[in-house]
Design a protein around this motif. Structure first.
Motif, mmCIF file in Angstrom:
data_model
loop_
_atom_site.group_PDB
_atom_site.id
_atom_site.type_symbol
_atom_site.label_atom_id
_atom_site.label_comp_id
_atom_site.label_asym_id
_atom_site.label_seq_id
_atom_site.Cartn_x
_atom_site.Cartn_y
_atom_site.Cartn_z
ATOM 1 N N ALA A 73 0.836 -1.202 0.000
ATOM 2 C CA ALA A 73 0.000 0.000 0.000
ATOM 3 C C ALA A 73 0.867 1.247 0.000
ATOM 4 C CB ALA A 73 -0.905 0.005 1.223
ATOM 5 N N GLU A 74 0.274 2.321 -0.457
ATOM 6 C CA GLU A 74 0.930 3.628 -0.430
ATOM 7 C C GLU A 74 0.122 4.524 0.514
ATOM 8 O OE1 GLU A 74 3.104 6.541 -3.597
ATOM 9 O OE2 GLU A 74 1.392 5.391 -4.283
ATOM 10 N N PRO A 75 0.590 4.678 1.762
ATOM 11 C CA PRO A 75 -0.149 5.493 2.726
ATOM 12 C C PRO A 75 -0.283 6.945 2.258
ATOM 13 C CG PRO A 75 1.608 4.251 3.801
ATOM 14 C CD PRO A 75 1.805 4.116 2.321
ATOM 15 N N GLU A 76 -1.307 7.624 2.767
ATOM 16 C CA GLU A 76 -1.513 9.030 2.416
ATOM 17 C C GLU A 76 -0.326 9.896 2.800
ATOM 18 O OE1 GLU A 76 -5.186 10.640 3.805
ATOM 19 O OE2 GLU A 76 -6.341 8.946 3.040
ATOM 20 N N THR A 77 0.419 9.471 3.813
ATOM 21 C CA THR A 77 1.582 10.235 4.267
ATOM 22 C C THR A 77 2.792 10.057 3.350
ATOM 23 O OG1 THR A 77 2.205 8.408 5.718
ATOM 24 C CG2 THR A 77 0.873 10.178 6.681
ATOM 25 N N GLY A 78 2.697 9.157 2.368
ATOM 26 C CA GLY A 78 3.782 8.913 1.423
ATOM 27 C C GLY A 78 4.525 7.632 1.725
ATOM 28 N N GLY A 79 5.458 7.308 0.854
ATOM 29 C CA GLY A 79 6.219 6.084 1.017
ATOM 30 C C GLY A 79 5.409 4.857 0.645
ATOM 31 N N VAL A 80 5.853 3.716 1.139
ATOM 32 C CA VAL A 80 5.195 2.439 0.862
ATOM 33 C C VAL A 80 5.169 1.625 2.144
ATOM 34 C CG1 VAL A 80 5.342 0.277 -0.457
ATOM 35 C CG2 VAL A 80 5.946 2.432 -1.537
ATOM 36 N N GLN A 81 4.099 0.861 2.318
ATOM 37 C CA GLN A 81 3.999 -0.070 3.437
ATOM 38 C C GLN A 81 3.683 -1.451 2.889
ATOM 39 O OE1 GLN A 81 1.939 0.864 7.173
ATOM 40 N NE2 GLN A 81 0.659 -0.920 6.734
ATOM 41 N N VAL A 82 4.473 -2.432 3.292
ATOM 42 C CA VAL A 82 4.256 -3.817 2.890
ATOM 43 C C VAL A 82 3.927 -4.614 4.142
ATOM 44 C CG1 VAL A 82 5.313 -5.872 1.877
ATOM 45 C CG2 VAL A 82 5.840 -3.616 0.940
ATOM 46 N N GLN A 83 2.850 -5.384 4.063
ATOM 47 C CA GLN A 83 2.438 -6.228 5.177
ATOM 48 C C GLN A 83 2.446 -7.680 4.712
ATOM 49 O OE1 GLN A 83 -0.836 -5.374 8.174
ATOM 50 N NE2 GLN A 83 -1.897 -6.665 6.708
ATOM 51 N N LEU A 84 3.139 -8.517 5.455
ATOM 52 C CA LEU A 84 3.219 -9.947 5.181
ATOM 53 C C LEU A 84 2.576 -10.673 6.353
ATOM 54 C CD1 LEU A 84 4.331 -12.399 3.601
ATOM 55 C CD2 LEU A 84 6.471 -12.089 4.847
ATOM 56 N N VAL A 85 1.565 -11.501 6.067
ATOM 57 C CA VAL A 85 0.877 -12.256 7.112
ATOM 58 C C VAL A 85 1.124 -13.741 6.861
ATOM 59 C CG1 VAL A 85 -1.358 -12.810 8.131
ATOM 60 C CG2 VAL A 85 -0.864 -10.468 7.379
ATOM 61 N N LEU A 86 1.600 -14.420 7.909
ATOM 62 C CA LEU A 86 1.918 -15.847 7.835
ATOM 63 C C LEU A 86 1.232 -16.581 8.979
ATOM 64 C CD1 LEU A 86 5.775 -15.438 7.432
ATOM 65 C CD2 LEU A 86 4.176 -16.068 5.635
ATOM 66 N N PRO A 87 0.840 -17.830 8.743
ATOM 67 C CA PRO A 87 0.299 -18.607 9.859
ATOM 68 C C PRO A 87 1.369 -18.749 10.940
ATOM 69 C CG PRO A 87 0.108 -19.816 7.778
ATOM 70 C CD PRO A 87 0.911 -18.591 7.519
ATOM 71 N N MET A 88 0.965 -18.573 12.186
ATOM 72 C CA MET A 88 1.907 -18.627 13.306
ATOM 73 C C MET A 88 2.198 -20.070 13.670
ATOM 74 S SD MET A 88 3.510 -16.658 15.352
ATOM 75 C CE MET A 88 4.331 -16.702 16.907
ATOM 76 N N ARG A 89 3.479 -20.391 13.808
ATOM 77 C CA ARG A 89 3.911 -21.712 14.265
ATOM 78 C C ARG A 89 4.601 -21.545 15.598
ATOM 79 N NH1 ARG A 89 6.821 -24.344 9.060
ATOM 80 N NH2 ARG A 89 4.933 -24.928 7.941
ATOM 81 N N THR A 90 4.268 -22.408 16.531
ATOM 82 C CA THR A 90 4.931 -22.365 17.831
ATOM 83 C C THR A 90 5.910 -23.515 18.004
ATOM 84 O OG1 THR A 90 3.093 -23.554 18.836
ATOM 85 C CG2 THR A 90 3.034 -21.137 18.936
ATOM 86 N N THR A 91 5.895 -24.470 17.076
ATOM 87 C CA THR A 91 6.850 -25.579 17.098
ATOM 88 C C THR A 91 7.494 -25.673 15.715
ATOM 89 O OG1 THR A 91 5.145 -27.173 16.443
ATOM 90 C CG2 THR A 91 5.532 -26.888 18.813
ATOM 91 N N PRO A 92 8.740 -26.112 15.667
ATOM 92 C CA PRO A 92 9.392 -26.242 14.365
ATOM 93 C C PRO A 92 8.756 -27.351 13.535
ATOM 94 C CG PRO A 92 10.828 -27.055 16.117
ATOM 95 C CD PRO A 92 9.601 -26.486 16.766
ATOM 96 N N PRO A 93 8.788 -27.245 12.207
ATOM 97 C CA PRO A 93 8.228 -28.313 11.362
ATOM 98 C C PRO A 93 9.037 -29.597 11.554
ATOM 99 C CG PRO A 93 9.350 -26.687 10.020
ATOM 100 C CD PRO A 93 9.362 -26.168 11.435
ATOM 101 N N LYS A 94 8.362 -30.727 11.416
ATOM 102 C CA LYS A 94 9.040 -32.018 11.517
ATOM 103 C C LYS A 94 9.899 -32.237 10.299
ATOM 104 C CE LYS A 94 5.543 -34.034 14.412
ATOM 105 N NZ LYS A 94 4.700 -35.169 14.690
ATOM 106 N N GLU A 95 11.101 -32.754 10.541
ATOM 107 C CA GLU A 95 12.013 -33.025 9.438
ATOM 108 C C GLU A 95 11.603 -34.322 8.741
ATOM 109 O OE1 GLU A 95 16.169 -32.759 10.257
ATOM 110 O OE2 GLU A 95 15.860 -31.170 11.725
ATOM 111 N N SER A 96 11.756 -34.329 7.436
ATOM 112 C CA SER A 96 11.415 -35.558 6.695
ATOM 113 C C SER A 96 12.514 -36.586 6.898
ATOM 114 C CB SER A 96 11.228 -35.235 5.211
ATOM 115 O OG SER A 96 12.470 -34.812 4.664
ATOM 116 N N SER A 97 12.198 -37.837 6.719
ATOM 117 C CA SER A 97 13.158 -38.915 6.904
ATOM 118 C C SER A 97 13.750 -39.352 5.566
ATOM 119 C CB SER A 97 12.497 -40.095 7.606
ATOM 120 O OG SER A 97 11.382 -40.535 6.820
#
Length: 98
Positions: A73-97
């Motif tokens: 987005a380009e806020p009215e005040t100028g510049g640029v704002q980028v927002q990245l939304v990711l699902p929150m993980r509280t544990t690391p992903p399991k490693e494949s075997s």
């Protein structure tokens, strides 16, 4: 991108702001600058989305489907704002075997 395309073209010093928080079970990362904005930056290149942004969006879709998104987005005040939304993980992903 914020530094190279937003702040670098300015003739004066600029500000880069980074924020991270958890909203509704998602990690929200925000990068904002007070640089030249989207219209000034796009006049220096074609109107298409850059390769980096397109690749990032494709990776988000592959990894998280509709659970993640990237907003620019380009806020009215100028510049640029980028927002990245990711699902929150509280544990690391399991490693494949493999």
């Amino acid at each position: 991108n914020a530094i190279r395309h937003g702040l670098e073209p300015r003739r004066a010093p600029g500000t880069l702001t980074l924020r991270a928080d958890v909203v509704g079970g998602n990690l929200r990362l925000v990068v904002a600058d007070d640089g030249v904005g989207l219209h000034a930056a796009s006049s220096q290149r074609s109107e298409r989305r850059g390769i980096g942004i397109s690749n990032t969006e494709a990776r988000l879709r592959t990894l998280h489907g509709e659970a993640a998104h990237l907003d620019i987005a380009e806020p009215e005040t100028g510049g640029v704002q980028v927002q990245l939304v990711l699902p929150m993980r509280t544990t690391p992903p399991k490693e494949s075997s493999a």
